[in-house]
Design an enzyme around this catalytic site. Structure first.
Site, PDB file in Angstrom:
ATOM      1  N   LYS A  22       9.185 -50.923  24.561  1.00 31.48           N
ATOM      2  CA  LYS A  22       8.280 -52.058  24.234  1.00 31.48           C
ATOM      3  C   LYS A  22       9.128 -53.072  23.709  1.00 31.48           C
ATOM      4  O   LYS A  22       8.975 -54.420  24.281  1.00 31.48           O
ATOM      5  CB  LYS A  22       7.334 -51.952  22.984  1.00 31.48           C
ATOM      6  CG  LYS A  22       6.887 -52.744  22.176  1.00 31.48           C
ATOM      7  CD  LYS A  22       6.227 -52.575  20.925  1.00 31.48           C
ATOM      8  CE  LYS A  22       7.178 -52.436  19.638  1.00 31.48           C
ATOM      9  NZ  LYS A  22       7.088 -53.583  18.835  1.00 31.48           N
ATOM     10  N   ASN A  23      10.176 -53.074  22.870  1.00 39.51           N
ATOM     11  CA  ASN A  23      10.907 -54.258  22.499  1.00 39.51           C
ATOM     12  C   ASN A  23      11.758 -54.671  23.482  1.00 39.51           C
ATOM     13  O   ASN A  23      12.333 -55.877  23.013  1.00 39.51           O
ATOM     14  CB  ASN A  23      11.702 -53.800  21.300  1.00 39.51           C
ATOM     15  CG  ASN A  23      10.748 -53.477  19.973  1.00 39.51           C
ATOM     16  OD1 ASN A  23       9.732 -53.940  20.062  1.00 39.51           O
ATOM     17  ND2 ASN A  23      11.262 -53.028  18.700  1.00 39.51           N
ATOM     18  N   CYS A 115       4.829 -60.347   7.483  1.00 37.09           N
ATOM     19  CA  CYS A 115       4.017 -59.086   7.687  1.00 37.09           C
ATOM     20  C   CYS A 115       4.362 -58.101   6.829  1.00 37.09           C
ATOM     21  O   CYS A 115       5.230 -58.150   5.835  1.00 37.09           O
ATOM     22  CB  CYS A 115       4.329 -58.700   9.154  1.00 37.09           C
ATOM     23  SG  CYS A 115       6.055 -57.982   9.472  1.00 37.09           S
ATOM     24  N   ARG A 120       9.504 -62.185   7.250  1.00 36.48           N
ATOM     25  CA  ARG A 120      10.216 -62.271   8.506  1.00 36.48           C
ATOM     26  C   ARG A 120      10.675 -63.559   8.876  1.00 36.48           C
ATOM     27  O   ARG A 120       9.671 -64.231   9.625  1.00 36.48           O
ATOM     28  CB  ARG A 120       9.371 -61.380   9.186  1.00 36.48           C
ATOM     29  CG  ARG A 120       9.363 -59.932   8.978  1.00 36.48           C
ATOM     30  CD  ARG A 120       8.870 -59.168  10.197  1.00 36.48           C
ATOM     31  NE  ARG A 120       9.654 -59.019  11.165  1.00 36.48           N
ATOM     32  CZ  ARG A 120       9.318 -58.169  12.361  1.00 36.48           C
ATOM     33  NH1 ARG A 120       8.193 -57.554  12.118  1.00 36.48           N
ATOM     34  NH2 ARG A 120      10.139 -58.176  13.240  1.00 36.48           N
ATOM     35  N   PRO A 121      11.567 -64.151   8.299  1.00 40.42           N
ATOM     36  CA  PRO A 121      11.993 -65.654   8.677  1.00 40.42           C
ATOM     37  C   PRO A 121      12.326 -65.750   9.982  1.00 40.42           C
ATOM     38  O   PRO A 121      12.807 -64.960  10.735  1.00 40.42           O
ATOM     39  CB  PRO A 121      13.167 -66.040   7.723  1.00 40.42           C
ATOM     40  CG  PRO A 121      13.666 -64.736   7.299  1.00 40.42           C
ATOM     41  CD  PRO A 121      12.696 -63.492   7.442  1.00 40.42           C
ATOM     42  N   VAL A 122      12.338 -67.119  10.488  1.00 42.60           N
ATOM     43  CA  VAL A 122      12.864 -67.460  11.926  1.00 42.60           C
ATOM     44  C   VAL A 122      13.864 -68.595  11.747  1.00 42.60           C
ATOM     45  O   VAL A 122      14.107 -69.364  12.605  1.00 42.60           O
ATOM     46  CB  VAL A 122      11.533 -67.936  12.577  1.00 42.60           C
ATOM     47  CG1 VAL A 122      10.595 -66.852  13.256  1.00 42.60           C
ATOM     48  CG2 VAL A 122      10.681 -69.218  12.186  1.00 42.60           C
ATOM     49  N   ASP A 123      14.584 -68.785  10.832  1.00 44.24           N
ATOM     50  CA  ASP A 123      15.480 -69.805  10.451  1.00 44.24           C
ATOM     51  C   ASP A 123      16.504 -69.769  11.377  1.00 44.24           C
ATOM     52  O   ASP A 123      16.986 -70.734  12.043  1.00 44.24           O
ATOM     53  CB  ASP A 123      16.011 -69.796   9.024  1.00 44.24           C
ATOM     54  CG  ASP A 123      16.646 -68.626   8.732  1.00 44.24           C
ATOM     55  OD1 ASP A 123      15.942 -67.347   8.920  1.00 44.24           O
ATOM     56  OD2 ASP A 123      17.838 -68.532   8.064  1.00 44.24           O
ATOM     57  N   LEU A 124      17.049 -68.564  11.680  1.00 42.06           N
ATOM     58  CA  LEU A 124      18.022 -68.430  12.601  1.00 42.06           C
ATOM     59  C   LEU A 124      17.833 -68.639  14.060  1.00 42.06           C
ATOM     60  O   LEU A 124      18.627 -69.261  14.952  1.00 42.06           O
ATOM     61  CB  LEU A 124      18.649 -66.827  12.604  1.00 42.06           C
ATOM     62  CG  LEU A 124      19.034 -66.332  11.326  1.00 42.06           C
ATOM     63  CD1 LEU A 124      19.458 -64.825  11.361  1.00 42.06           C
ATOM     64  CD2 LEU A 124      20.553 -67.285  10.985  1.00 42.06           C
ATOM     65  N   ASP A 307      13.767 -49.037  12.673  1.00 47.10           N
ATOM     66  CA  ASP A 307      12.312 -48.704  13.213  1.00 47.10           C
ATOM     67  C   ASP A 307      12.338 -47.117  13.298  1.00 47.10           C
ATOM     68  O   ASP A 307      11.307 -46.774  13.797  1.00 47.10           O
ATOM     69  CB  ASP A 307      12.301 -49.270  14.865  1.00 47.10           C
ATOM     70  CG  ASP A 307      12.274 -50.784  14.932  1.00 47.10           C
ATOM     71  OD1 ASP A 307      12.031 -51.290  13.802  1.00 47.10           O
ATOM     72  OD2 ASP A 307      12.493 -51.264  15.844  1.00 47.10           O
ATOM     73  N   ILE A 329      18.004 -53.576   6.452  1.00 52.67           N
ATOM     74  CA  ILE A 329      17.395 -54.561   7.215  1.00 52.67           C
ATOM     75  C   ILE A 329      16.148 -55.277   6.761  1.00 52.67           C
ATOM     76  O   ILE A 329      15.997 -56.453   6.682  1.00 52.67           O
ATOM     77  CB  ILE A 329      17.328 -54.125   8.876  1.00 52.67           C
ATOM     78  CG1 ILE A 329      18.275 -53.130   9.323  1.00 52.67           C
ATOM     79  CG2 ILE A 329      16.615 -55.370   9.733  1.00 52.67           C
ATOM     80  CD1 ILE A 329      19.483 -54.009  10.014  1.00 52.67           C
ATOM     81  N   ARG A 399      -0.139 -50.618  19.144  1.00 57.02           N
ATOM     82  CA  ARG A 399       0.874 -51.716  19.423  1.00 57.02           C
ATOM     83  C   ARG A 399       1.908 -51.235  20.166  1.00 57.02           C
ATOM     84  O   ARG A 399       2.452 -52.038  20.878  1.00 57.02           O
ATOM     85  CB  ARG A 399       1.274 -52.230  18.205  1.00 57.02           C
ATOM     86  CG  ARG A 399      -0.134 -52.955  17.544  1.00 57.02           C
ATOM     87  CD  ARG A 399       0.295 -53.874  16.280  1.00 57.02           C
ATOM     88  NE  ARG A 399       1.099 -54.814  16.567  1.00 57.02           N
ATOM     89  CZ  ARG A 399       1.574 -56.233  16.150  1.00 57.02           C
ATOM     90  NH1 ARG A 399       0.920 -56.148  14.865  1.00 57.02           N
ATOM     91  NH2 ARG A 399       2.147 -57.042  16.792  1.00 57.02           N
TER      92      ARG A 399
END
Ligand code: EPU
Length: 420
Positions: A22-23, A115, A120-124, A307, A329, A399
């Site tokens: 999936k990933n 979530c 779950r940041p997206v700064d990077l 995971d 993580i 999912r």
């Protein structure tokens, strides 16, 4: 909302085929936006996250055909705005941002919310795209990235507080393939899914080296062309079935696995006393005759995958002795613990560490799935619990696991999906 009723006590044995990852599928599907030519992606698992991605691509203007694991995408014309209603359903939709920026010079994608597995940041992601010369604005809940003129390759570090970022590396890589000049990503994620994306992009004509290491070098090209690709096996689905075998199995064989991708998981299971037989692309596991607890610490690949952390907690819940599970993580990713406690597990939390004292048997109870891997862990916990475990909110598991209930039933598990 579907519910899964698991009746504990059945022994698992037989063979299960592991699906495509999936990933790996999600960013690879997003990468098809980088060319006008058709791309054929095989072994895309039939799970709701890949369905969302297919819908997003179609909504962006691509023609998408999907039949038995094969997705063909032709993105002749695309628009730059990803629809909020679809994007909000799946955090991974953020990875259309890099391809749209590279192809159209701009992208507008809703900012993903938090979530249950934590902040779950997206700064990077944004920092990486800014390094390539894009201007980033966050407005009204949307991220707008725009490059006036060309995006230009640059040397950058994507190392964050918690190490590397998987989808952040993917996003920057997908923008950099069409940038002018050379991009060097230090602190890149080295997960097999990142390598699979790089392999696909190289088949499309990209020039990426160093995927699978912490330093990637990407030489931008003028344009990419269509390509065909078969997605790697899902190492987390495989790990989940290994954990099921360790909990309740006798000679459970997994087919279509990549042994190397699973090393940290098989080593941990080995420390717990499980014997795993390897034979080419398959492996066989049985419950340990003399089970022992062990300690695991999650870490970026090749470390122990976050995971797989919840599924190991399910195993440790009935493994004699004390096991210690530390999450580095996503330190808050322990929603499964409270639910397992309702089944009689003896787990104590100390910050991002779970101390699990194995009990002889769990007892079935109604439990609530909170996220994908936590739900899988609850199903595993139910396999040997006394009586019935009712796992509610099954959509979380759908999912990311292709027909997990059917696969477990084939192995001999007793469970029933109740549609709701
Ligand atoms: N992070 C930042 N800033 C960023 C991005 C990430 O600080 O801009 C932090 C995160 O908060 C986290 C760490 O970096 O502490 C690693 O997060 P990463 O970005 O690698 O996660 P991701 O790319 O969003 C993917 C998988 C997750 C998996 C993680 C870690 C996909 C679609 N998702 O997420 O998978 O847990 O990598 O390996 O590939 C799952 O399948 O159940 C799942 C959650």
């Amino acid at each position: 909302m579907d519910t899964l009723i698991v009746t504990g006590g059945a022994e698992l044995s037989g063979t299960v085929n592991i699906s495509g990852s999936k990933n790996a599928s999600l960013p690879i599907l997003a990468a098809t936006l980088l060319t006008q030519e058709p791309c054929t992606i095989r072994r895309v698992p039939d799970v709701s996250d890949t369905n969302y991605m297919v819908q997003i691509l179609a909504n962006l203007g691509a023609e998408v055909e999907r039949a038995s694991g094969t997705v063909i995408v032709k993105a002749e014309q695309v628009k730059s705005e990803a629809p909020y209603d679809l994007v909000r359903k799946m955090r991974a939709s953020i990875c259309v941002m890099g391809p749209l920026l590279a192809r159209l010079g701009e992208a507008s994608v809703s900012l993903p919310g938090g979530c249950v597995i934590g902040d779950r940041p997206v700064d990077l992601h944004l920092r990486g795209l800014e390094e390539l010369g894009a201007e980033v604005q966050v407005e009204g809940g949307d991220i707008l990235v725009r490059a006036d003129g060309e995006i230009v390759g640059k040397e950058m570090s994507l190392r964050g507080r918690y190490g590397s970022t998987v989808l952040g590396t993917d996003n920057v890589m997908m923008a950099a393939v069409l940038a002018k000049g050379r991009t060097v990503i230090e602190g890149a994620a080295a997960e097999p899914e990142v390598v699979d994306l790089a392999d696909f992009l190289n088949k499309m004509g990209a020039r990426i080296e160093g995927a699978g290491t912490r330093r990637m070098v990407i030489d931008g090209v003028e344009e990419l062309h269509g390509a065909e690709h078969t997605v790697i096996p899902d190492r987390i689905e495989a790990g989940t079935f290994l954990a099921a075998g360790a909990i309740a199995g006798k000679d459970v064989t997994l087919k279509r696995v990549n042994r190397e991708h699973l090393t940290s998981v098989t080593e941990a299971l080995d420390r717990c006393g499980c014997q795993i037989g390897f034979n080419g692309e398959s492996m066989t596991i049985s419950r340990a005759s003399n089970p022992a607890g062990c300690n695991i610490v999650t870490a970026p690949y090749p470390g122990f995958p976050t995971d797989m952390q919840a599924q190991m907690c399910a195993l440790f819940a009935t493994t004699p002795g004390i096991s210690v599970v530390t999450e580095t993580i996503f330190p808050q990713r322990f929603m499964h613990v409270a639910e397992m406690k309702r089944m009689g597990a003896d787990i104590e939390m100390e910050g991002p560490t779970a101390v699990v004292r194995g009990v002889e048997r769990l007892s079935g109870a109604p439990v609530m799935a909170s996220d994908l891997r936590a739900s899988a862990a609850l199903v595993l916990a139910g396999l040997t619990a006394a009586g019935e475990t009712q796992v509610n909110r099954l959509y979380h598991i759908d999912r990311g696991y292709e027909h997990i209930d059917e696969k477990l039933i084939t192995l001999g598990a007793k469970m029933q999906r109740v549609k709701g």
